[in-house]
Design a protein around this motif. Structure first.
Motif, PDB file in Angstrom:
ATOM      1  N   GLY A  13       0.836  -1.190   0.000  1.00 48.38           N
ATOM      2  CA  GLY A  13       0.000   0.000   0.000  1.00 48.38           C
ATOM      3  C   GLY A  13       0.878   1.250   0.000  1.00 48.38           C
ATOM      4  O   GLY A  13       2.115   1.157   0.074  1.00 48.38           O
ATOM      5  N   ASP A  14       0.226   2.417  -0.139  1.00 53.79           N
ATOM      6  CA  ASP A  14       0.955   3.695  -0.128  1.00 53.79           C
ATOM      7  C   ASP A  14       2.007   3.785  -1.229  1.00 53.79           C
ATOM      8  O   ASP A  14       3.048   4.418  -1.056  1.00 53.79           O
ATOM      9  N   GLU A  15       1.730   3.172  -2.363  1.00 55.60           N
ATOM     10  CA  GLU A  15       2.696   3.198  -3.474  1.00 55.60           C
ATOM     11  C   GLU A  15       2.508   4.428  -4.356  1.00 55.60           C
ATOM     12  O   GLU A  15       3.319   4.673  -5.252  1.00 55.60           O
ATOM     13  N   ALA A  42      -7.843   3.178   3.772  1.00 54.88           N
ATOM     14  CA  ALA A  42      -7.003   3.716   2.706  1.00 54.88           C
ATOM     15  C   ALA A  42      -6.956   5.234   2.781  1.00 54.88           C
ATOM     16  O   ALA A  42      -7.888   5.867   3.262  1.00 54.88           O
ATOM     17  N   GLY A  43      -5.865   5.800   2.315  1.00 52.92           N
ATOM     18  CA  GLY A  43      -5.776   7.245   2.196  1.00 52.92           C
ATOM     19  C   GLY A  43      -5.061   7.559   0.898  1.00 52.92           C
ATOM     20  O   GLY A  43      -3.885   7.250   0.756  1.00 52.92           O
ATOM     21  N   HIS A  44      -5.786   8.087  -0.055  1.00 57.06           N
ATOM     22  CA  HIS A  44      -5.159   8.399  -1.340  1.00 57.06           C
ATOM     23  C   HIS A  44      -4.871   9.896  -1.419  1.00 57.06           C
ATOM     24  O   HIS A  44      -5.779  10.717  -1.315  1.00 57.06           O
ATOM     25  N   ALA A 253       4.225   6.629  11.471  1.00 51.84           N
ATOM     26  CA  ALA A 253       5.416   6.575  10.626  1.00 51.84           C
ATOM     27  C   ALA A 253       5.432   5.246   9.882  1.00 51.84           C
ATOM     28  O   ALA A 253       5.146   4.197  10.459  1.00 51.84           O
ATOM     29  N   ARG A 254       5.734   5.294   8.594  1.00 53.63           N
ATOM     30  CA  ARG A 254       5.843   4.057   7.814  1.00 53.63           C
ATOM     31  C   ARG A 254       7.271   3.541   7.913  1.00 53.63           C
ATOM     32  O   ARG A 254       8.219   4.298   7.724  1.00 53.63           O
ATOM     33  N   GLN A 255       7.429   2.249   8.204  1.00 56.90           N
ATOM     34  CA  GLN A 255       8.758   1.645   8.230  1.00 56.90           C
ATOM     35  C   GLN A 255       9.251   1.501   6.791  1.00 56.90           C
ATOM     36  O   GLN A 255       8.473   1.173   5.899  1.00 56.90           O
TER      37      GLN A 255
HETATM   38 MG    MG Z   1      -2.272   5.289   1.562  1.00 51.75          MG
END
Ligand code: MG
Ligand code: IMP
Length: 333
Positions: A13-15, A42-44, A253-255
């Motif tokens: 995700g988050d790509e 989801a968050g676009h 925070a995304r790892q």
């Molecule tokens: Mg996202």
């Protein structure tokens, strides 16, 4: 028969799927845009005419006046859905007669939100998604057609695509990514929906309707959740900062880690990806380090590269049968 192009996340995700959706829609070929899985987990992040929008439920078609449908594979939090419409309107987006929900999409209730609160074992987004899908599959759920407030938004997918618009050209927008897929992801560190190209077909389309599958990846990987994903080292902290790797939904925070081409190959094969977009090349350029995992065991086969050209050439050769596009802009492919 409708024709479909599918956008699918091929990492965690988050790509940058929102950007790809926005960019493909701006070319103007599509009559419909459908979100096919997930909910407000989801968050676009979308940049539209100089403004930043973060959408959770509503497909990006709405920015272009394209009919936007939340599909039957999705789960909907009504309050957040209505709030999102309000934000879009305030941002000057025309939403009237553009936003729809499949009658058979499921609804997130207070009870789902409550069960998904606090410290969840796998580190969910706490948006009620898991419990909502659980209830759907235990055949005890509420559907969009069961709530009066949604009556103006309901759409019957069969009527829409087999009677009203049999020649529709549809952009199917995925949420999350292959490594979070309920069946193919790193179970149990997964979401509860089908994040694959197959998820797009679950809107009631035959397999023959697919034209292109756009796989979306980042030049490095990120993951948000309870497992340890980021190796020690300052480089990953630099990537996190330069890439602004904080969740659009939760702010967590995304790892970060290097891109894993071996895992990516599996995602590209199983999703039938025809075109791969590798985003955020600019972030690695800023940090000045280029590396990828290229073999079966991550540690055994890490490769480093001198520069962007070497890195991109290697990836294009690794996936030689796929059209790979490298992107360095948050607003364009
Ligand atoms: Mg996202
Ligand atoms: P859930 O989907 O909220 O149940 O969360 C399950 C796992 O998927 C957690 O590790 C979440 O952080 C992750 N997840 C869910 N949605 C997204 C997303 O849109 N981007 C990145 N991770 C997500």
């Amino acid at each position: 028969m409708a024709q479909l192009d599918v956008i699918v996340g091929v990492q965690h995700g988050d790509e940058g799927k929102g950007k790809v959706t926005h960019s493909l829609l701006s070319e103007g070929d599509y009559t419909h845009c459908i979100r096919y899985n997930g909910g407000c987990n989801a968050g676009h992040t979308i940049y539209h005419e100089g403004q930043k929008f973060v959408t959770h439920h509503i497909p990006a078609g709405v920015f272009f006046g394209v009919k936007s449908i939340i599909g039957p594979g999705c789960v909907v939090d009504i309050r957040k859905f209505l709030h999102e419409i309000k934000i879009l309107k305030e941002g000057g987006i025309h939403v009237e007669d553009k936003i729809f929900i499949a009658k058979n999409a499921h609804l997130i209730t207070e009870k789902h939100l409550w069960s998904d609160s606090g410290e969840t074992a796998i580190g969910t987004t706490r948006t009620g998604n898991g419990p909502c899908y659980t209830e759907k599959y235990s055949r005890d759920g509420l559907r969009a057609q069961d709530d009066e407030r949604l009556a103006p938004f309901l759409v019957d997918m069969y009527e829409e695509f087999y009677f009203k618009h049999p020649d529709a050209i549809v952009l199917c927008e995925g949420a999350q990514g292959f490594s979070l897929d309920i069946d193919w992801g790193d179970y149990p560190y997964v979401t509860s929906s089908h994040c694959t190209t197959a998820g797009a077909l679950l809107n009631g389309f035959p397999p023959q309707s697919i034209r292109k599958v756009y796989g979306v990846a980042k030049a490095y990987e990120t993951y948000v959740g309870a497992k340890t994903f980021q190796p020690p080292g300052r480089t990953f902290e630099l990537i996190q900062g330069a890439g602004d790797e904080y969740g659009a939904t939760t702010g967590r925070a995304r790892q970060c880690n290097w891109i894993n081409l071996f895992q990516l190959q599996r995602a590209l094969s199983m999703n039938g990806v025809t075109d791969l977009i590798v985003n955020k090349i600019d972030v690695l350029e800023h940090v000045g380090h280029w590396a990828a995992y290229v073999g079966k065991t991550a540690e055994a086969a890490q490769m480093t590269f001198q520069n962007k050209e070497q890195f991109c050439d290697y990836i294009q050769h690794y996936f030689k049968h796929i059209n790979v596009i490298f992107s360095s802009s948050p607003e364009r492919i």
